[in-house]
Design a protein around this motif. Sequence first.
Motif, mmCIF file in Angstrom:
data_model
loop_
_atom_site.group_PDB
_atom_site.id
_atom_site.type_symbol
_atom_site.label_atom_id
_atom_site.label_comp_id
_atom_site.label_asym_id
_atom_site.label_seq_id
_atom_site.Cartn_x
_atom_site.Cartn_y
_atom_site.Cartn_z
ATOM 1 N N ALA A 58 0.809 -1.210 0.000
ATOM 2 C CA ALA A 58 0.000 0.000 0.000
ATOM 3 C C ALA A 58 0.846 1.266 0.000
ATOM 4 O O ALA A 58 0.310 2.359 -0.136
ATOM 5 N N ASP A 59 2.179 1.125 0.144
ATOM 6 C CA ASP A 59 3.019 2.313 0.154
ATOM 7 C C ASP A 59 3.532 2.595 -1.263
ATOM 8 O O ASP A 59 3.047 2.027 -2.239
ATOM 9 N N PHE A 60 4.535 3.451 -1.359
ATOM 10 C CA PHE A 60 5.049 3.848 -2.667
ATOM 11 C C PHE A 60 6.138 2.925 -3.179
ATOM 12 O O PHE A 60 6.689 3.167 -4.248
ATOM 13 N N GLU A 61 6.463 1.888 -2.437
ATOM 14 C CA GLU A 61 7.473 0.930 -2.890
ATOM 15 C C GLU A 61 6.940 0.171 -4.095
ATOM 16 O O GLU A 61 5.826 -0.337 -4.075
ATOM 17 N N PRO A 62 7.728 0.084 -5.206
ATOM 18 C CA PRO A 62 7.238 -0.620 -6.392
ATOM 19 C C PRO A 62 6.919 -2.078 -6.101
ATOM 20 O O PRO A 62 7.650 -2.764 -5.383
ATOM 21 N N ASP A 63 5.800 -2.552 -6.637
ATOM 22 C CA ASP A 63 5.449 -3.964 -6.517
ATOM 23 C C ASP A 63 6.408 -4.800 -7.354
ATOM 24 O O ASP A 63 6.962 -4.331 -8.349
ATOM 25 N N SER A 64 6.595 -6.042 -6.977
ATOM 26 C CA SER A 64 7.541 -6.904 -7.671
ATOM 27 C C SER A 64 6.824 -8.121 -8.225
ATOM 28 O O SER A 64 5.878 -8.641 -7.641
ATOM 29 N N ALA A 65 7.301 -8.562 -9.386
ATOM 30 C CA ALA A 65 6.786 -9.775 -10.020
ATOM 31 C C ALA A 65 7.797 -10.219 -11.060
ATOM 32 O O ALA A 65 8.668 -9.454 -11.494
ATOM 33 N N GLU A 66 7.682 -11.463 -11.448
ATOM 34 C CA GLU A 66 8.610 -12.027 -12.420
ATOM 35 C C GLU A 66 7.891 -13.140 -13.163
ATOM 36 O O GLU A 66 6.998 -13.793 -12.629
ATOM 37 N N VAL A 67 8.262 -13.322 -14.430
ATOM 38 C CA VAL A 67 7.706 -14.389 -15.252
ATOM 39 C C VAL A 67 8.845 -15.240 -15.779
ATOM 40 O O VAL A 67 9.839 -14.722 -16.281
ATOM 41 N N ARG A 68 8.703 -16.536 -15.631
ATOM 42 C CA ARG A 68 9.672 -17.485 -16.163
ATOM 43 C C ARG A 68 8.965 -18.427 -17.126
ATOM 44 O O ARG A 68 7.774 -18.700 -16.970
ATOM 45 N N GLY A 69 9.709 -18.925 -18.093
ATOM 46 C CA GLY A 69 9.109 -19.860 -19.032
ATOM 47 C C GLY A 69 10.125 -20.379 -20.025
ATOM 48 O O GLY A 69 11.266 -19.921 -20.094
ATOM 49 N N SER A 70 9.714 -21.356 -20.781
ATOM 50 C CA SER A 70 10.569 -21.939 -21.809
ATOM 51 C C SER A 70 10.256 -21.302 -23.147
ATOM 52 O O SER A 70 9.116 -20.941 -23.426
ATOM 53 N N ILE A 71 11.281 -21.147 -23.970
ATOM 54 C CA ILE A 71 11.099 -20.547 -25.290
ATOM 55 C C ILE A 71 10.658 -21.650 -26.243
ATOM 56 O O ILE A 71 11.401 -22.113 -27.106
ATOM 57 N N THR A 72 9.442 -22.084 -26.064
ATOM 58 C CA THR A 72 8.905 -23.146 -26.901
ATOM 59 C C THR A 72 7.686 -22.687 -27.674
ATOM 60 O O THR A 72 7.353 -23.256 -28.703
ATOM 61 N N HIS A 73 6.990 -21.672 -27.169
ATOM 62 C CA HIS A 73 5.797 -21.204 -27.847
ATOM 63 C C HIS A 73 6.192 -20.383 -29.067
ATOM 64 O O HIS A 73 7.175 -19.647 -29.063
ATOM 65 N N GLU A 74 5.428 -20.519 -30.151
ATOM 66 C CA GLU A 74 5.737 -19.823 -31.387
ATOM 67 C C GLU A 74 5.679 -18.309 -31.227
ATOM 68 O O GLU A 74 6.280 -17.565 -32.002
ATOM 69 N N ALA A 75 4.953 -17.821 -30.231
ATOM 70 C CA ALA A 75 4.813 -16.383 -30.047
ATOM 71 C C ALA A 75 6.021 -15.766 -29.354
ATOM 72 O O ALA A 75 6.209 -14.553 -29.406
ATOM 73 N N ILE A 76 6.836 -16.560 -28.679
ATOM 74 C CA ILE A 76 8.023 -16.048 -27.989
ATOM 75 C C ILE A 76 9.225 -16.818 -28.498
ATOM 76 O O ILE A 76 9.403 -17.993 -28.188
ATOM 77 N N ALA A 77 10.027 -16.143 -29.309
ATOM 78 C CA ALA A 77 11.202 -16.770 -29.902
ATOM 79 C C ALA A 77 12.459 -16.103 -29.367
ATOM 80 O O ALA A 77 12.450 -14.942 -28.949
ATOM 81 N N SER A 78 13.552 -16.845 -29.406
ATOM 82 C CA SER A 78 14.820 -16.320 -28.907
ATOM 83 C C SER A 78 15.267 -15.100 -29.697
ATOM 84 O O SER A 78 15.792 -14.138 -29.136
ATOM 85 N N ASP A 79 15.039 -15.119 -31.010
ATOM 86 C CA ASP A 79 15.441 -13.975 -31.843
ATOM 87 C C ASP A 79 14.656 -12.722 -31.482
ATOM 88 O O ASP A 79 15.197 -11.610 -31.505
ATOM 89 N N ASP A 80 13.367 -12.889 -31.158
ATOM 90 C CA ASP A 80 12.555 -11.732 -30.779
ATOM 91 C C ASP A 80 13.035 -11.127 -29.465
ATOM 92 O O ASP A 80 13.047 -9.910 -29.294
ATOM 93 N N LEU A 81 13.422 -11.976 -28.523
ATOM 94 C CA LEU A 81 13.939 -11.468 -27.254
ATOM 95 C C LEU A 81 15.257 -10.736 -27.463
ATOM 96 O O LEU A 81 15.500 -9.679 -26.873
ATOM 97 N N ALA A 82 16.125 -11.283 -28.339
ATOM 98 C CA ALA A 82 17.427 -10.671 -28.577
ATOM 99 C C ALA A 82 17.303 -9.351 -29.333
ATOM 100 O O ALA A 82 18.098 -8.428 -29.118
ATOM 101 N N SER A 83 16.327 -9.251 -30.213
ATOM 102 C CA SER A 83 16.166 -8.032 -31.012
ATOM 103 C C SER A 83 15.429 -6.930 -30.262
ATOM 104 O O SER A 83 15.272 -5.821 -30.788
#
Length: 274
Positions: A58-83
């Motif tokens: 409830a204060d002004f400290e930024p909320d934290s979150a993280e997402v982890r996953g494998s680069i297997t889905h066609e929508a998320i490719a290694s080249d897209d992350l690198a570019s």
Amino acid sequence: MSRMWFAHDLETVATFWRILRRDGVTLGFTTHDRDLWLDGVLHRASPGMVPSSIRKSADFEPDSAEVRGSITHEAIASDDLASGRFDGAQVRIGLVDWESGEREVLYAGTVGTVTEEDGAFSAELVSRKAELWRDPIPRTSPACRAAFCGPGCNLNPQAFTRQVHLASADPLANAVTFAGVPEAALHAGGTVRWLDGPQAGVVMGVMGPDAAGGLVLDVPIDEAIPAGTPALLREGCDRTLGTCATRFGNAVNFRGEPYLPGNDMLTRYPGPNP
């Protein structure tokens, strides 16, 4: 009144997250075992992507979150992350009742640091509350602080943007040449937005001209990009008062203090009169 989630031992609840990239592409994913349509966006079943715990305060400290996953889905490719296609993308994470369609967004932010290792990626998410930590008071600077053709500069970006076609590309120098571009030096600090080809939608910064008269870009170009690929090329600005006044006639909107003494004033020593 919002729903009380996980109030019973067995519920039809799944997690969803939505990614809104800066190139206009919107991607949706869910932990459910089938795809779901939410707010007109198809959220594909992707159990390999796992959001970590979300910490909200409830204060002004930024909320934290993280997402982890494998680069297997066609929508998320290694080249897209690198570019850099996912850099600065907006992220929404929430819960959805896959029977009733009732849903609630638990976290809103942007993609920060993205790391890749052994075919898996990890994305740090920056919450909207982090904007409260930004200092709204501008600091003095000899160069202009405003983005070219952005707020404060107030120039019309359409007057300095043209559609061009790729003439040649040099992947080793990471430089491109466009047909009909008059002076490459005028585009130093500008941008290139590809309209087609393998990097369609990607915006690249122009670092400056090369020896052959091409434009050196700050993002690696795809070696398979063909000649004739269309792009939007915007001129650049070196952010000096002289350029702002003589080239653009926009000195009245210059956001800088070029004549303000700097820290070197403290180290100066008076010398004898000649």
